[in-house]
Write a protein that holds these residues in place. Structure first.
Motif, PDB file in Angstrom:
ATOM      1  N   GLN A   1       0.829  -1.204   0.000  1.00 22.82           N
ATOM      2  CA  GLN A   1       0.000   0.000   0.000  1.00 22.82           C
ATOM      3  C   GLN A   1       0.866   1.257   0.000  1.00 22.82           C
ATOM      4  O   GLN A   1       0.556   2.233  -0.690  1.00 22.82           O
ATOM      5  CB  GLN A   1      -0.956  -0.006   1.193  1.00 22.82           C
TER       6      GLN A   1
ATOM      7  N   MET B   1      -0.640   4.926  -0.904  1.00 20.49           N
ATOM      8  CA  MET B   1      -1.872   4.915  -0.121  1.00 20.49           C
ATOM      9  C   MET B   1      -1.536   5.234   1.337  1.00 20.49           C
ATOM     10  O   MET B   1      -0.695   4.570   1.932  1.00 20.49           O
ATOM     11  CB  MET B   1      -2.559   3.553  -0.227  1.00 20.49           C
TER      12      MET B   1
ATOM     13  N   PRO C   1      -0.990   3.532   5.099  1.00 20.77           N
ATOM     14  CA  PRO C   1      -0.907   2.227   4.433  1.00 20.77           C
ATOM     15  C   PRO C   1      -1.522   1.077   5.229  1.00 20.77           C
ATOM     16  O   PRO C   1      -2.088   0.160   4.640  1.00 20.77           O
ATOM     17  CB  PRO C   1       0.590   2.021   4.204  1.00 20.77           C
TER      18      PRO C   1
ATOM     19  N   TRP D   1      -5.299   0.980   4.543  1.00 21.06           N
ATOM     20  CA  TRP D   1      -5.604   0.478   3.202  1.00 21.06           C
ATOM     21  C   TRP D   1      -5.286  -1.002   3.074  1.00 21.06           C
ATOM     22  O   TRP D   1      -5.995  -1.723   2.361  1.00 21.06           O
ATOM     23  CB  TRP D   1      -4.884   1.316   2.145  1.00 21.06           C
TER      24      TRP D   1
ATOM     25  N   THR E   1      -8.130  -3.631   2.124  1.00 18.35           N
ATOM     26  CA  THR E   1      -7.894  -4.516   0.981  1.00 18.35           C
ATOM     27  C   THR E   1      -8.100  -5.973   1.370  1.00 18.35           C
ATOM     28  O   THR E   1      -8.763  -6.733   0.654  1.00 18.35           O
ATOM     29  CB  THR E   1      -6.470  -4.303   0.421  1.00 18.35           C
TER      30      THR E   1
END
Length: 139
Positions: A47, A52, A55, A58, A62
């Motif tokens: 990430q 992103m 991280p 994210w 995910t």
């Protein structure tokens, strides 16, 4: 409209075919979620690589999408939601990881292919949601 050959019709009518198709469509996401879950630091690093922030947030999101989406699709429960989750995720990933318009040469060529492969997956998720909707209406 022409009819499919008998062997094709038999494969399409075979009860496990739809499940196997769903498994094929979701397998990369399911495997990706499991790999990220078992390698948290790698998931966070991925990430961060794509810019992103934060991280860890994210990476967790995910993992959730890559595990919950396929499970909804494979169980046949809320297929529209699982397909929608994976479709939106795939679109977001295509723009984030395959921004071919910012690249040149071989890198651009490969990213362009990957981008449109992602678009094809999104079409598959839409078709799957439509099929599930029709099956539910017929039941």
């Amino acid at each position: 409209m022409s009819r499919a050959p008998r062997f094709v019709a038999a494969i399409l009518a075979w009860r496990p075919t739809l499940f196997l198709a769903r498994l094929a469509l979701t397998s990369a996401y399911l495997l990706g979620g499991i790999v990220k879950l078992t390698d948290w630091q790698g998931a966070v690093a991925e990430q961060a690589h794509f810019g992103m922030t934060p991280p860890a947030f994210w990476a967790a999101l995910t993992i959730l999408v890559e595990l919950i989406g396929p499970l909804l699709i494979l169980t046949g429960r809320l297929v529209w939601l699982g397909a929608g989750m994976l479709g939106v995720f795939t679109l977001f990933a295509a723009f984030t990881a395959n921004a071919f318009w910012t690249m040149a040469g071989q890198e651009r060529f490969m990213a362009t292919n990957a981008f449109f492969e992602h678009i094809g997956l999104i079409g598959g998720f839409i078709a799957l949601a439509m099929l599930a909707q029709r099956q539910q209406a017929d039941a």
